[in-house]
Design an enzyme around this catalytic site. Structure first.
Site, PDB file in Angstrom:
ATOM      1  N   GLY A   1      41.713  36.946  36.528  1.00 26.70           N
ATOM      2  CA  GLY A   1      43.015  37.412  36.059  1.00 26.70           C
ATOM      3  C   GLY A   1      43.805  36.296  35.400  1.00 26.70           C
ATOM      4  O   GLY A   1      43.259  35.256  35.036  1.00 26.70           O
TER       5      GLY A   1
ATOM      6  N   ASP B   1      27.729  42.293  36.852  1.00 23.67           N
ATOM      7  CA  ASP B   1      28.643  41.284  37.387  1.00 23.67           C
ATOM      8  C   ASP B   1      29.052  41.630  38.835  1.00 23.67           C
ATOM      9  O   ASP B   1      29.200  42.816  39.166  1.00 23.67           O
ATOM     10  CB  ASP B   1      29.883  41.274  36.480  1.00 23.67           C
ATOM     11  CG  ASP B   1      30.651  39.969  36.518  1.00 23.67           C
ATOM     12  OD1 ASP B   1      30.162  39.009  37.126  1.00 23.67           O
ATOM     13  OD2 ASP B   1      31.753  39.915  35.906  1.00 23.67           O
ATOM     14  N   HIS B   2      29.246  40.642  39.672  1.00 24.66           N
ATOM     15  CA  HIS B   2      29.876  40.796  40.994  1.00 24.66           C
ATOM     16  C   HIS B   2      29.417  41.986  41.828  1.00 24.66           C
ATOM     17  O   HIS B   2      30.247  42.749  42.352  1.00 24.66           O
ATOM     18  CB  HIS B   2      31.399  40.927  40.840  1.00 24.66           C
ATOM     19  CG  HIS B   2      32.053  39.651  40.451  1.00 24.66           C
ATOM     20  ND1 HIS B   2      32.095  38.551  41.265  1.00 24.66           N
ATOM     21  CD2 HIS B   2      32.674  39.288  39.307  1.00 24.66           C
ATOM     22  CE1 HIS B   2      32.723  37.566  40.658  1.00 24.66           C
ATOM     23  NE2 HIS B   2      33.081  37.981  39.459  1.00 24.66           N
TER      24      HIS B   2
ATOM     25  N   ALA C   1      37.465  32.308  33.203  1.00 22.04           N
ATOM     26  CA  ALA C   1      37.648  31.258  32.189  1.00 22.04           C
ATOM     27  C   ALA C   1      38.817  31.563  31.253  1.00 22.04           C
ATOM     28  O   ALA C   1      39.312  30.660  30.575  1.00 22.04           O
ATOM     29  CB  ALA C   1      36.370  31.068  31.384  1.00 22.04           C
ATOM     30  N   SER C   2      39.262  32.833  31.216  1.00 19.79           N
ATOM     31  CA  SER C   2      40.432  33.166  30.400  1.00 19.79           C
ATOM     32  C   SER C   2      41.597  32.294  30.829  1.00 19.79           C
ATOM     33  O   SER C   2      41.955  32.276  32.003  1.00 19.79           O
ATOM     34  CB  SER C   2      40.828  34.639  30.596  1.00 19.79           C
ATOM     35  OG  SER C   2      39.849  35.506  30.083  1.00 19.79           O
TER      36      SER C   2
ATOM     37  N   HIS D   1      33.803  31.542  36.625  1.00 25.49           N
ATOM     38  CA  HIS D   1      34.452  32.842  36.390  1.00 25.49           C
ATOM     39  C   HIS D   1      35.924  32.591  36.109  1.00 25.49           C
ATOM     40  O   HIS D   1      36.453  31.533  36.434  1.00 25.49           O
ATOM     41  CB  HIS D   1      34.294  33.735  37.614  1.00 25.49           C
ATOM     42  CG  HIS D   1      32.908  34.277  37.766  1.00 25.49           C
ATOM     43  ND1 HIS D   1      32.613  35.609  37.691  1.00 25.49           N
ATOM     44  CD2 HIS D   1      31.726  33.642  37.960  1.00 25.49           C
ATOM     45  CE1 HIS D   1      31.307  35.777  37.843  1.00 25.49           C
ATOM     46  NE2 HIS D   1      30.750  34.603  38.018  1.00 25.49           N
TER      47      HIS D   1
HETATM   48 ZN   LIG Z   1      34.063  37.077  37.973  1.00 23.66          ZN
END
Ligand SMILES: [Zn+2]
Length: 283
Positions: free
Chosen positions: A183, A81-82, A212-213, A210
């Site tokens: 976050g 990731d990233h 999605a929480s 990104h």
């Molecule tokens: Zn991300």
């Protein structure tokens, strides 16, 4: 079975749903995610954070996750990731990651393109590349999200750049900034559907959300209809596990307990979250 990330995402989109991707800092969480995927009969993506991958043990974790993906009864992909560091990308791929997010989104536009092109040249044609356009607020590894001002117009993906960016990078997936943040969200997330729609008509490659929480389930389903085929979860999974451990730890005497009971709570929390997410995205 280990599956190419782009194939996994494309086939989910054909069914009208997105594939969830979960950040795994450890093997216990990854086991829980794959367990939930197997019980639901659906595919999932295991994400490894760049800070994890930049350590020797992080590379061993990637190898372990690759073994887990190989042995899974459902399609599973492992992605770095990233990443901005080409050496970390190469190491992660050598360790077993089959996809990389070459993330130059914090760089000037031309430098962002150059990073993805360099990643492709270094990693070869078989590694699935995600790229990111737009400036996502918040911190991936911490729960301090940006407030809604973090989703200011300045950080949004500029849809006018999308066709050029995709053509020149050759990226197979595109992460976008449309009001999503890393976050925790302060207040309700305010996704810019107009921007997402505008991006979706300009490229046919799957889009990625990104942070999605905290985005309501129905919005993720709606996004899937706009070609968002991959949604990344970190905060909810991580903080859920931490909350469970905090609650359970006082009841575990160091001199009398084995770790299995505690790991059982950890596993159940992660598995329940992954199972709920999988069910949500495919309903
Ligand atoms: Zn991300």
């Amino acid at each position: 079975m280990r599956t190419r990330l782009d194939h996994l995402v494309t086939s989910a989109l054909q069914q009208g749903s997105a594939v969830p991707a979960f950040t795994c800092y450890d093997f216990t969480t990854a086991l829980a995610v794959v367990g939930a995927a197997e019980e639901s009969g659906l595919g999932a993506i295991l994400l490894v954070a760049p800070k994890t991958a930049a350590t020797p043990n992080g590379l061993r974790l990637i190898s372990a996750l690759r073994g887990l993906a190989d042995a899974a009864s459902v399609p599973v992909a492992v992605q770095l990731d990233h990443a901005m560091d080409l050496n970390v990308m190469a190491d992660a791929v050598a360790a077993g990651a089959d996809s990389v997010l070459a993330d130059g989104s914090s760089l000037p536009y031309e430098d962002n393109i150059a990073l993805v092109v360099s990643a492709r040249a270094l990693l070869g044609p078989d590694v699935v590349l995600e790229a990111e356009l737009g400036d996502l607020a918040g911190d991936e590894d911490r729960a301090f999200g940006a407030d809604k001002s973090g989703a200011s117009v300045a950080g949004l993906t500029d849809s006018a750049q999308v066709e050029d960016f995709v053509a020149r990078t050759g990226a197979q997936l595109l992460a976008v900034a449309v009001g999503n943040v890393h976050g925790k969200y302060k207040g309700d997330p305010q996704l810019r559907w107009d921007v997402l729609q505008d991006i979706a008509v300009r490229t046919h490659i799957p889009l990625v959300l990104h942070g999605a929480s905290g985005i309501p389930a129905e919005e993720l389903v709606k996004a899937a209809a706009m070609n968002v085929g991959k949604v990344n979860f970190n905060t909810e999974l991580r903080t859920g596990v931490l909350a469970t451990l905090q609650k359970q730890l006082p009841g575990h005497r160091a001199d009398g307990e084995n770790l299995q009971a505690l790991l059982g709570h950890w596993t159940r929390t992660a598995k329940d979250f992954a199972a709920g997410t999988l069910a949500t995205l495919t309903r």
